[in-house]
Design an enzyme around this catalytic site. Sequence first.
Site, short mmCIF file in Angstrom:
data_model
loop_
_atom_site.label_atom_id
_atom_site.label_comp_id
_atom_site.label_asym_id
_atom_site.label_seq_id
_atom_site.Cartn_x
_atom_site.Cartn_y
_atom_site.Cartn_z
CB SER A 158 -16.32 -33.38 -17.61
OG SER A 158 -16.61 -32.15 -18.18
CB SER A 182 -16.36 -30.03 -16.21
OG SER A 182 -17.01 -31.10 -15.54
#
Lengths: 491, 95
Positions: A158, A182
């Site tokens: 992310s 992430s």
Amino acid sequence: MTDLTSLTLAAARKGLADKTFTSLELTDAHLSAIEAARVLNAFVMETPDQARSMAREADARIARGDAGPLAGIPLGIKDLFATKGVRTTACSKILDNFVPTYESTVTSQLWRDGAVLLGKLNNDEFAMGSSNETSCFGPVGNPWRRDGSNATLVPGGSSGGSASAVAALLCMGATATDTGGSIRQPAAFTATVGIKPTYGRCSRWGIVAFASSLDQAGPIARSVRDAAMLLRSMAGHDPKDTTSVDIPVPDYEAAIGKSVKGMKIGIPREYRLDGMPAEIEKLWSAGADWLRSAGAELVEVSLPHTKYALPAYYIVAPAEASSNLARYDGVRYGLREQGRNIIELYENTRAEGFGAEVKRRVMIGTYVLSAGYYDAYYLRAQKVRTLIKKDFEDCFTKGVDAILTPATPSAAFGIGEKGGADPVEMYLNDIFTVTVNMAGLPGIAVPAGKDAQGLPLGLQLIGRPFDEETLFSLGEVIEQAAGRFRPARWW
Amino acid sequence: MSVDATTVRRIAHLARIAVSEDEVPHLQGELNAMLAFVEQLSEVNVEGVEPMTSVTPMQMKKRQDVVTDGGIADDIVANAPATEGHFFQVPKVVE
């Protein structure tokens, strides 16, 4: 003067100390780079005025001789970190125009040490995603493109904005967070260095929560040394986070260049997947060879529950997310959609404010925690998690100092290419990184080479709890052998 | 295990997310894809295994039971969509 944006953090620190340039000059150079790179969509909020005022303050401190370890270094901050007076959204519509009245512990430590805030970086909504395509501000472009192609690729996620901004030389380093990969997956997709420290190493206070037993903050940087410098400032005990560990933060930079002679490095056989691209297999052996040449001993190890880490994660993480995200109710902050009664207000607000991926995960989490399903799903997943952790403990007990794996099962892919029909296709990106979160261990991704299409690939090193230093020493060996990689500028 | 349309609506309501009728089939497909993926956990022998409660082997610190914060009502309501003074405003809850 050389282009100030092309320096590593370590080189910039020296230039500032030697008064070769000022923080204001360094900051302005990065602000111009950000402005010229808006097509990448890496920043969701630029804070030039604040950046210049922090840079002037840093210059004054340097002149007075009381500069902190990051004095005058311009950084980007993932939009998951609460920044006082600066809009913080987690890249979700539901936070709307949320302006925190407080500062996250991690960022406050960066400012304490003199760093400069350039702005807030794009990420997948609530950090749920592996391509930065779920952000309410739209996808982020990877500064890397395939040889001979103009197609824009994802930077991973992310922390896609963090990785893209560091790779495109828009900031000297960035904060990021890692719940299932992430930090490490976007670092691998952009030829940057990313470390997820041991769970408990960095305070989670003031970071928008996704899955509290897995979330950890860490840096994305231009070099292994830069990552070590940033982590030293980010880490440390915080009474406001009871899961943060009260042990001293070592000088991680001192681990750079330390001999790795005699270290035992595990190669887990379960990470050799069917259908894994030959280039990744090749890179993995190259990594092993580099460490062997530096004096390390390579041993095959077994982590038998590896294949269950990702499915267990997709129970534990959504369950915790469904609980954490219950706070977005349209009452205390953020978006509100009207309803005829309070329940309708909640339901309409959350329907309008959450994106598709977030809704999916909140719903799965709600289901696995609901009456009658808790034991079959959540409890079983937490037991599997115990087994995953035990696999690693068994390796470390046998004297293994760190484990070497590929960082990702592929190089960066195109926007819109994955997960359209089946969400699981996207989840498989985290297959090599998610085990580390499940076991709470530190993991670093270091650029190691390129695939046939010219895209960067990374290797991951997994360490013992709170032994980030070994990862920095080994990471440096890989960086020295593989070199550093920069994308050709097209933006 | 898989979920039917009625269960999807029930989960959505438990999660306090409004879902329209035409969203249900799509959500049902996605949720079932995730449930099919996690199904493989049933083949793991977890007999006698303790569920994980803390990933880091540490004693959780306890704080003194004293007030350390407060007097920041302005801050608390600063981001609220509807307030009156230091109160959050919501539709009528009690008749």
